[in-house]
Structures are given as C-alpha cells and as structure tokens.
Enzyme design. Sequence first.
Site, short mmCIF file in Angstrom:
data_model
loop_
_atom_site.label_atom_id
_atom_site.label_comp_id
_atom_site.label_asym_id
_atom_site.label_seq_id
_atom_site.Cartn_x
_atom_site.Cartn_y
_atom_site.Cartn_z
N TYR A 42 0.79 -1.23 0.00
CA TYR A 42 0.00 0.00 0.00
C TYR A 42 0.82 1.28 0.00
O TYR A 42 0.50 2.23 0.69
CB TYR A 42 -0.95 0.01 1.20
CG TYR A 42 -1.72 -1.25 1.36
CD1 TYR A 42 -2.72 -1.59 0.45
CD2 TYR A 42 -1.43 -2.13 2.40
CE1 TYR A 42 -3.42 -2.78 0.59
CE2 TYR A 42 -2.14 -3.31 2.54
CZ TYR A 42 -3.13 -3.64 1.62
OH TYR A 42 -3.80 -4.81 1.76
N GLY A 43 1.90 1.32 -0.73
CA GLY A 43 2.70 2.54 -0.81
C GLY A 43 3.65 2.75 0.36
O GLY A 43 4.20 3.83 0.52
#
Length: 179
Positions: A42-43
């Site tokens: 997720y980044g």
Amino acid sequence: VSRICIGTAQMSGDCDPAELEKLFTHALDRGVNFIDTARNYYGSEEILGRLLKSMRKKFIIATKFSGREFDYDTVKAQICESLKNLRTDYIDLYQIHWPKMKLLGAKTDMLAHDYYDIADTMHRLSREGLIRYAGLSNFRRKHLRNFKADALNLFVSDQVPYSLLWRVYDVDGTAEFCR
C-alpha cells in the site's frame, strides 16, 4: 539488527507523517532498527522513503520482490523501483516474496530454472552493491531443498508467518530445514 522488526504491511497514505516520525524515532531510541516492507504494501516504500531520508543509515531495511518470473531483468527493474521509492542506493535485505505455487488453472509450480534464476539474480544484485543480503519469504521446505548449496549459503533469511496457532512451517519441516 534488532530482534523486533517494524512491519509496514498496514502503513498507507492515511498515516499521519508526524505520528510516523515519532513512532520511528521512539523505536530507534529503544534499539529497534529493523523495518520490513514490500512494494505491494500500500505505498509503504514511498512513505518510508520520505520519512527516513535523514535517518536511512540508522535503520536496516528489508523489502521484497513480488512476481512470478525471477530472471535478472525482471527483478532488477523492480528493485530499481524500490530503491527509488525508498530514496536509497541499496537494500539491506532483499527477499523473494513468494515462490511460484500452483494457482487455480496454473500448470506449474517452481521449475529448475526458477531456482537458478533466483540464485543468479541475487548474486548479481549483491555484486552490484544494490543489496547487502539476500533472503526468501514464504518458501517452504519443498522449495528450499531444491536450491543448490551455494544458493542456500547466499540466503540469510526465510521470512514466514509463524505463531503458536498456525504451525504450518513446523509441520512441513521448513523450520527444521532452516536450522
């Protein structure tokens, strides 16, 4: 490397940067210097890159390759993205996240060339200075025993899920093989 590792699988853009900086400073003050991430978390690599720019040398960073092809060019392209995301020129521990496994409709599991490609790629990335150490993640005994001895000597880790309630890696002999 600290015995405790900060996992970042749940870290996302919703996290308050000031709170994260406090968390990492607090961890470092207590001797926790090991961070685990992956490109598909997720980044989290990008968040860590911004957060740790002034503290990079104080942390041991592990990240992972995720894909079904382990040839040098494929892995090199992905590690270059991770290096850019993390704003660093090397990864302390680079792991192959998953072995190939038979998925619905898939005809093959890991093949002989996959083991060769993983070892060759990790050796090359190490020689190039892009990684300090090579590791695996979620590899079971049935996979580990197919690597040649020099490849097994290259890997310093096999990160697996492990708890008192879920002992799959004990039952199939992975833990004993690693010992």
